[in-house]
Motif scaffolding. Structure first.
Motif, PDB file in Angstrom:
ATOM      1  N   GLU A   1       0.833  -1.208   0.000  1.00  0.00           N
ATOM      2  CA  GLU A   1       0.000   0.000   0.000  1.00  0.00           C
ATOM      3  C   GLU A   1       0.866   1.256   0.000  1.00  0.00           C
ATOM      4  O   GLU A   1       0.629   2.192  -0.768  1.00  0.00           O
ATOM      5  N   TYR A   2       1.878   1.270   0.862  1.00  0.00           N
ATOM      6  CA  TYR A   2       2.780   2.416   0.904  1.00  0.00           C
ATOM      7  C   TYR A   2       3.557   2.539  -0.407  1.00  0.00           C
ATOM      8  O   TYR A   2       3.724   3.636  -0.954  1.00  0.00           O
TER       9      TYR A   2
ATOM     10  N   TYR B   1       1.469   4.185  -3.041  1.00  0.00           N
ATOM     11  CA  TYR B   1       1.283   5.627  -2.874  1.00  0.00           C
ATOM     12  C   TYR B   1       2.565   6.395  -3.185  1.00  0.00           C
ATOM     13  O   TYR B   1       2.519   7.497  -3.744  1.00  0.00           O
TER      14      TYR B   1
ATOM     15  N   ILE C   1      -3.363   4.573   3.601  1.00  0.00           N
ATOM     16  CA  ILE C   1      -2.204   5.408   3.270  1.00  0.00           C
ATOM     17  C   ILE C   1      -2.576   6.659   2.469  1.00  0.00           C
ATOM     18  O   ILE C   1      -2.091   7.753   2.790  1.00  0.00           O
TER      19      ILE C   1
ATOM     20  N   VAL D   1      -3.535   9.565   4.792  1.00  0.00           N
ATOM     21  CA  VAL D   1      -2.661   9.905   5.916  1.00  0.00           C
ATOM     22  C   VAL D   1      -2.321  11.392   5.939  1.00  0.00           C
ATOM     23  O   VAL D   1      -2.190  12.006   7.004  1.00  0.00           O
TER      24      VAL D   1
END
Length: 247
Positions: free
Chosen positions: A22-23, A26, A148, A151
């Motif tokens: 996921e990170y 992004y 994410i 955030v």
């Protein structure tokens, strides 16, 4: 220097984060935004990973006319005299840290324009002997427990009059998108603070003599104010290697 001749190195800590898909996804959005904005401004862009090591990164950026160091994981505490075990400590990439720190030193020595974004600002500060607040605790600078892409938060930054960043962004107060649990503590040699959040934490720094600028926020985020990234990339439009010619 003609627009066609301008080469920009966009440097991230790593190109692959298989432990956190996921990170990783992004990051591709954010770094891709920098690359596209720079290409739209006429730069020929090379996207590089610092975890290839110091020698590799310095060789790959040898002829770059300017550099952008983008966001990523926490800098390993040993580079600024800190200790591990702090709250919300991330994975450390010490090979990438060392390479990016060396890149900042060379940029200053040669007068190569450099823009640091988020982690990139912190790399600039640590390279010049500065330190970091290791965790901001419960603050407005990051949302926890959300996906994410959600955030980042939106908040104002107060810019110093007559600073380079104030000139680029056109006003004393700007809205920014950011997510960070660390911040500048002791300021590195030759730097000055040119932007702060309302809570006082450092959001922008500039070198006193070299064409080096760092912002703690993410102007490349899709929800950032239109034109903000392009304006900051304008900081790179200064003659490169002035310091080396004067040395």
């Amino acid at each position: 220097m003609s627009p066609a001749a301008r080469t920009l190195a966009v440097v991230e800590a790593t190109r692959f984060r298989g432990h956190d898909p996921e990170y990783h996804a992004y990051v591709q959005v954010l770094v891709g935004g920098v690359v596209r904005a720079a290409e739209a401004d006429g730069w020929t862009v090379s996207r590089l990973a610092a975890d290839a090591g110091t020698d590799s990164l310095l060789a790959a950026t040898e002829r770059a006319d300017a550099v952008v160091i983008v966001g990523g994981e926490d800098i390993a505490p040993r580079f600024y005299g800190g200790a591990g075990g702090y709250p919300h400590e991330s994975l450390h990439r010490e090979t990438a840290d060392a390479a990016q720190l060396a890149l900042v030193h060379r940029a200053i020595e040669r007068g190569v324009p450099l823009l640091g974004i988020c982690r990139g600002l912190q790399i600039v500060n640590v390279a010049l002997g500065g330190t970091l607040v290791q965790d901001l605790g419960e603050s407005d600078h990051v949302r926890r427990g959300v996906p994410i892409p959600e955030v980042l938060t939106t908040h104002p930054v107060l810019l110093e009059p007559d600073s380079r960043v104030e000139e680029l962004l056109g006003g004393p107060v700007v809205a920014v998108r950011s997510a960070h649990h660390q911040a500048v503590d002791v300021l590195g040699a030759g730097l000055r603070v040119t932007g702060r959040a309302p809570d006082g934490h450092v959001e922008a720094i500039e070198h006193e003599t070299a064409p080096i600028l760092g912002v703690q926020w993410h102007p490349e985020d899709p929800a950032a104010p239109a034109g903000q990234l392009a304006a900051l990339l304008g900081a790179l439009r200064v003659p490169a290697r002035a310091a080396s010619l004067a040395a």
